[in-house]
Structures are given as C-alpha cells and as structure tokens.
Design a protein around this motif. Structure first.
Motif, PDB file in Angstrom:
ATOM      1  N   THR A 163       5.091  29.506 -18.277  1.00 49.96           N
ATOM      2  CA  THR A 163       3.904  30.308 -18.563  1.00 49.96           C
ATOM      3  C   THR A 163       2.648  29.682 -17.962  1.00 49.96           C
ATOM      4  N   LYS A 164       2.750  28.426 -17.554  1.00 54.47           N
ATOM      5  CA  LYS A 164       1.608  27.767 -16.925  1.00 54.47           C
ATOM      6  C   LYS A 164       2.124  26.672 -15.997  1.00 54.47           C
ATOM      7  N   ASP A 165       1.224  26.149 -15.201  1.00 53.73           N
ATOM      8  CA  ASP A 165       1.581  25.072 -14.282  1.00 53.73           C
ATOM      9  C   ASP A 165       1.879  23.814 -15.104  1.00 53.73           C
ATOM     10  N   LEU A 166       3.100  23.327 -15.026  1.00 53.37           N
ATOM     11  CA  LEU A 166       3.474  22.156 -15.819  1.00 53.37           C
ATOM     12  C   LEU A 166       2.907  20.862 -15.262  1.00 53.37           C
ATOM     13  N   TYR A 167       2.541  20.880 -13.974  1.00 53.96           N
ATOM     14  CA  TYR A 167       1.900  19.698 -13.390  1.00 53.96           C
ATOM     15  C   TYR A 167       0.402  19.820 -13.637  1.00 53.96           C
ATOM     16  N   GLU A 168      -0.074  19.122 -14.653  1.00 51.54           N
ATOM     17  CA  GLU A 168      -1.471  19.251 -15.015  1.00 51.54           C
ATOM     18  C   GLU A 168      -1.993  17.939 -15.589  1.00 51.54           C
ATOM     19  N   LYS A 169      -3.284  17.747 -15.451  1.00 53.05           N
ATOM     20  CA  LYS A 169      -3.938  16.623 -16.114  1.00 53.05           C
ATOM     21  C   LYS A 169      -4.159  17.005 -17.562  1.00 53.05           C
ATOM     22  N   PRO A 170      -4.293  16.063 -18.492  1.00 53.42           N
ATOM     23  CA  PRO A 170      -4.400  14.620 -18.231  1.00 53.42           C
ATOM     24  C   PRO A 170      -3.075  13.876 -18.167  1.00 53.42           C
ATOM     25  N   ARG A 171      -1.943  14.581 -18.325  1.00 56.34           N
ATOM     26  CA  ARG A 171      -0.677  13.845 -18.371  1.00 56.34           C
ATOM     27  C   ARG A 171      -0.279  13.293 -17.000  1.00 56.34           C
ATOM     28  N   PHE A 172      -0.528  14.030 -15.940  1.00 55.01           N
ATOM     29  CA  PHE A 172      -0.125  13.605 -14.605  1.00 55.01           C
ATOM     30  C   PHE A 172      -1.327  13.025 -13.863  1.00 55.01           C
ATOM     31  N   ASN A 173      -1.153  11.817 -13.347  1.00 58.32           N
ATOM     32  CA  ASN A 173      -2.234  11.156 -12.632  1.00 58.32           C
ATOM     33  C   ASN A 173      -1.674  10.385 -11.437  1.00 58.32           C
ATOM     34  N   ILE A 174      -2.474  10.335 -10.376  1.00 59.40           N
ATOM     35  CA  ILE A 174      -2.070   9.574  -9.188  1.00 59.40           C
ATOM     36  C   ILE A 174      -2.155   8.087  -9.494  1.00 59.40           C
ATOM     37  N   LEU A 175      -1.113   7.361  -9.124  1.00 64.20           N
ATOM     38  CA  LEU A 175      -1.083   5.909  -9.278  1.00 64.20           C
ATOM     39  C   LEU A 175      -1.512   5.278  -7.962  1.00 64.20           C
ATOM     40  N   HIS A 176      -2.616   4.566  -7.998  1.00 68.04           N
ATOM     41  CA  HIS A 176      -3.126   3.864  -6.819  1.00 68.04           C
ATOM     42  C   HIS A 176      -2.809   2.379  -6.976  1.00 68.04           C
ATOM     43  N   ASN A 177      -1.897   1.880  -6.168  1.00 70.49           N
ATOM     44  CA  ASN A 177      -1.504   0.480  -6.271  1.00 70.49           C
ATOM     45  C   ASN A 177      -2.569  -0.452  -5.726  1.00 70.49           C
ATOM     46  N   GLY A 178      -2.602  -1.662  -6.282  1.00 67.96           N
ATOM     47  CA  GLY A 178      -3.565  -2.655  -5.822  1.00 67.96           C
ATOM     48  C   GLY A 178      -3.058  -4.061  -6.059  1.00 67.96           C
ATOM     49  N   LEU A 179      -3.851  -5.024  -5.646  1.00 68.78           N
ATOM     50  CA  LEU A 179      -3.523  -6.442  -5.802  1.00 68.78           C
ATOM     51  C   LEU A 179      -4.552  -7.087  -6.728  1.00 68.78           C
ATOM     52  N   SER A 180      -4.070  -7.907  -7.651  1.00 68.80           N
ATOM     53  CA  SER A 180      -4.981  -8.561  -8.590  1.00 68.80           C
ATOM     54  C   SER A 180      -5.667  -9.751  -7.928  1.00 68.80           C
ATOM     55  N   LYS A 181      -6.884 -10.032  -8.359  1.00 70.80           N
ATOM     56  CA  LYS A 181      -7.652 -11.138  -7.792  1.00 70.80           C
ATOM     57  C   LYS A 181      -6.939 -12.475  -8.000  1.00 70.80           C
ATOM     58  N   SER A 182      -6.286 -12.624  -9.145  1.00 69.03           N
ATOM     59  CA  SER A 182      -5.638 -13.896  -9.462  1.00 69.03           C
ATOM     60  C   SER A 182      -4.421 -14.170  -8.586  1.00 69.03           C
ATOM     61  N   LYS A 183      -3.856 -13.118  -7.991  1.00 74.96           N
ATOM     62  CA  LYS A 183      -2.668 -13.293  -7.150  1.00 74.96           C
ATOM     63  C   LYS A 183      -2.895 -12.762  -5.738  1.00 74.96           C
ATOM     64  N   TRP A 184      -4.150 -12.812  -5.320  1.00 74.55           N
ATOM     65  CA  TRP A 184      -4.481 -12.349  -3.973  1.00 74.55           C
ATOM     66  C   TRP A 184      -3.800 -13.262  -2.943  1.00 74.55           C
ATOM     67  N   PRO A 185      -3.158 -12.695  -1.927  1.00 76.42           N
ATOM     68  CA  PRO A 185      -2.434 -13.511  -0.944  1.00 76.42           C
ATOM     69  C   PRO A 185      -3.325 -14.518  -0.224  1.00 76.42           C
ATOM     70  N   SER A 186      -2.763 -15.674   0.078  1.00 80.33           N
ATOM     71  CA  SER A 186      -3.473 -16.692   0.852  1.00 80.33           C
ATOM     72  C   SER A 186      -3.682 -16.199   2.277  1.00 80.33           C
ATOM     73  N   GLN A 187      -4.774 -16.655   2.878  1.00 77.78           N
ATOM     74  CA  GLN A 187      -5.075 -16.222   4.244  1.00 77.78           C
ATOM     75  C   GLN A 187      -4.137 -16.874   5.248  1.00 77.78           C
ATOM     76  N   CYS A 188      -3.744 -16.101   6.237  1.00 81.99           N
ATOM     77  CA  CYS A 188      -2.765 -16.585   7.211  1.00 81.99           C
ATOM     78  C   CYS A 188      -3.421 -17.445   8.285  1.00 81.99           C
ATOM     79  N   GLN A 189      -2.609 -18.271   8.910  1.00 81.85           N
ATOM     80  CA  GLN A 189      -3.062 -19.085  10.040  1.00 81.85           C
ATOM     81  C   GLN A 189      -3.149 -18.211  11.296  1.00 81.85           C
ATOM     82  N   GLN A 190      -3.988 -18.610  12.236  1.00 80.68           N
ATOM     83  CA  GLN A 190      -4.143 -17.842  13.471  1.00 80.68           C
ATOM     84  C   GLN A 190      -3.821 -18.667  14.716  1.00 80.68           C
ATOM     85  N   ALA A 191      -3.366 -19.894  14.506  1.00 81.71           N
ATOM     86  CA  ALA A 191      -3.150 -20.792  15.642  1.00 81.71           C
ATOM     87  C   ALA A 191      -1.943 -20.397  16.485  1.00 81.71           C
TER      88      ALA A 191
END
Length: 377
Positions: A163-191
């Motif tokens: 009877t209605k669109d079952l894909y609706e907010k607020p139940r459905f939301n886009i998940l945007h992945n990210g990296l935490s500051k505490s586990k940010w990758p170390s910078q790579c060497q360029q040599a």
C-alpha cells in the motif's frame, strides 16, 4: 547507571570489511553507557578487548547451507547460541546484524521473544527473496551502502504490504563508511615504489589477476610487492592459491603489522570487481598511496578520476593491470601526485562524523516499524 546491552551476531569466519566497519562504529559508543557482546564464529577477529566475546557453536553439516530447510535449521541453531548468551549476560537491549539479513536471520527469529531493538547493517547487495524481504520489513533501523539500494528494493517488493513504498526513512538510511582518528593509517614512504594488496582470497577479490599481472612483467621489472591475505574458513566459495613464488613478492597471512606493511608501500592495487565499497582502498588513500582500481563502475571508480587521484585499468585484464603498475612504479611524479590528491579525498571520510547517524540509532526510543500482516518466515 545501567548500561545499554548490545549484541552483535557474527557467523562470518574471517575479518572482512563489514566486520571492521561494525567494530569502528561500536567503538565510538561511550563504554560507560554501552556494553558490547559479540557471538562470533571467529571471535579472534574482533580486536577490541572490552567486548564480551562468545564462540558461536555451529553444526558442521549445516554451516554452508544457504537455502531450503537446512538453511533455516542452521539459523535456528545460531539462535540457540544467542539464547545462551542472553542467559549469561542478561537482557539484550539492541541486536546488531553486522552483515546482511540473509546472514543474520537468527536475530530476526528471536526479535519478538527477546524484545530487543534490531539494527541491521548491509555492506553489499542482498538477494531477492521473501525471507530477506520480511527481515528488512521487521528491522527497526537499517543502514546500508548506497550500492545496495536497488537490491533492497527488489527484496522488499516480495512483500504483500504494497500500500506504500516500503523503502522509507527513518528506518532506511545510507551507511557512509569512514576511518576513526584513533586508527588512522600511518603515512607511507615515498623513497621506493612498492606495491601493496590486501584482501581475502575469495576468487571474486581477484588475487589471481594481480599474480598474472606480476608474472607477465620481465624479471628485472617486477616491483617489490606485499600481498596481505585472509583465507576464509569453512566457505563453499572458491578461493585463490597463495604463497606462489614470484620474484620480489612477499606473502603475509593475516599480518598483525598490517599498518606497518602498508606504510612501507605506496602503490595500492585493488583487483575485486564491483566492490560494494572498498574499505581497504580508503585506508590506502589515507596512507597516501597511489591507488590503482578497475574501471568497473563501482563506488571508487565513480569517486576517483583516472590520472588525477588514481590510476585505472580494464577490469579482469591482467596485461592492462601490469602496464598500469609499471606506470606507477616508473613515474615518480604520477605516483606521488595521485597519492597526495587521494589522501586529500580520504580526509572527508572521518568516522566520527559519518557514523553519527548510526550512533543516534542506538537510542532505544527510536521509531518502530509498521506491522506487516504476515510476519511468518
């Protein structure tokens, strides 16, 4: 103060991107307010010491059943594990499905009996089935990758409640992945140029393509390469062979010093086709790597520009990949400039900001789903 108790069900037998993302999300929760319980087929793959971990006991015969009565029996048995965890730790306030409804069916089977809020993470496409459609309808909150929208809508279309669109907010939301500051990758060497590959050995991850590309290069042109891999256990899916002798290639099985190996390298190669997101790509971007990806229309192919902040090759074409690797190795300016610009893009993927909507979903009083006439599976 009584803590909110969160249970994570994890039938996956290796530490993949979905598990890493889930751990990053719950690590942002205040440990004074939340208690995390993990029931897992591979409890060692959860790195956080503060989590309470229980081994998931499964019947060997049922482990790889993905359809029919045996599939449901498998998840009923997993549900029994959750009941035992409930008896040991007390009332569960929130249950998290960390992979997708087809993998996390057990928490749906117990939702009404244990009366917890159910939060589902979806890290890739879901199958079109009535069972998955019913799970999606019954979940209280669903966070999914943008690339999964069409498959989710297809699964929901199997439901009688049209009877209605079952894909609706607020139940459905886009998940945007990210990296935490505490586990940010170390910078790579360029040599010195060095190639880096990190993924599971599942065939679709494309390790064979990288190996064929490296084999096609002249012996004197084969770059130093770190291959970091995870071999899934008890999977019916095909996997690639490892520890093949190739000049200048070093193999690392589930290395504990992954960040160090990544920092020692500066050219990241992705070989999986149609990767739903690609957390390892983002990690390499944050480390300043020159990123090499297939031109396959996947998430990072749409976000990155060939020759500007990455290098691209034809999907599944080992010879084209070999040419692209050679370009990154021989052209220092291209390698370093694409790495710098990729790193700049990665700075917009801060977990603390991107995962905030997910954190807010753990509030118990969030909206509940409407009722579907038929909740049987």
């Amino acid at each position: 103060m009584k803590k909110t108790r969160i249970l994570i069900i994890d039938p996956i037998t290796f530490r993949g991107g979905s598990k890493v993302a889930t751990e990053s999300i719950v690590n942002l929760l205040d440990p004074k307010k939340y208690e995390i319980i993990v029931v897992s087929s591979d409890s060692h793959s959860w790195k956080e010491d503060s989590f309470k971990k229980f081994s998931l006991l499964e019947l060997q015969y049922l482990k790889n059943k993905e359809q029919g009565i045996y599939y449901f029996l498998k998840h009923i048995f997993i549900a029994i594990n959750i009941v035992f965890a409930r008896l040991r730790v007390g009332k569960i306030d929130i249950a998290i499905g960390a992979s997708g409804p087809g993998v996390d069916l057990s928490i749906y089977l117990l939702k009404r009996a244990l009366r917890y809020k159910l939060v589902q993470f979806i890290h890739g496409p879901v199958a079109k089935s009535k069972t998955i459609g019913k799970c999606l309808y019954r979940a209280d909150e669903i966070f999914h990758l943008e690339t999964a929208i069409n498959s989710i809508k297809d699964a929901l279309s199997t439901q009688p409640c049209q009877t209605k669109d079952l894909y609706e907010k607020p139940r459905f939301n886009i998940l945007h992945n990210g990296l935490s500051k505490s586990k940010w990758p170390s910078q790579c060497q360029q040599a010195k140029p060095r190639v880096f590959w990190a993924s599971s050995t599942l065939k679709w991850k494309g390790l064979d393509i990288l190996l064929d590309a490296l084999k096609s290069l002249e012996e004197c042109s084969k770059p130093d390469t770190h291959i970091c891999y995870i071999t899934p256990k008890d999977t019916p899916l095909a996997t690639s062979d490892t520890n093949i002798a190739i000049t200048n290639v070093q193999w690392h099985n589930e290395p504990k010093n992954l960040d160090t190996l990544r920092a020692e390298s500066n050219i990241f190669v992705s070989t999986s086709t149609q990767e739903p997101f690609g957390l390892s790509i983002l990690e390499a971007m944050a480390a300043g790597h020159c990123i090499i990806i297939p031109s396959d229309g996947a998430y990072w192919d749409k976000k990155l520009v060939n020759g500007v902040n990455c290098l691209k090759y034809q999907p599944g074409d080992a010879l084209d990949l070999a040419k692209t690797i050679s370009l990154a190795v021989s052209q220092t300016e291209i390698r370093q400039s694409t790495g710098r610009l990729a790193k700049k893009i990665s700075e917009g993927y801060q977990a603390e900001a991107l995962y905030l909507p997910v954190i807010l979903a753990f509030e118990i009083d969030s909206a509940q789903p409407s009722q579907c006439p038929n909740e049987d599976y």
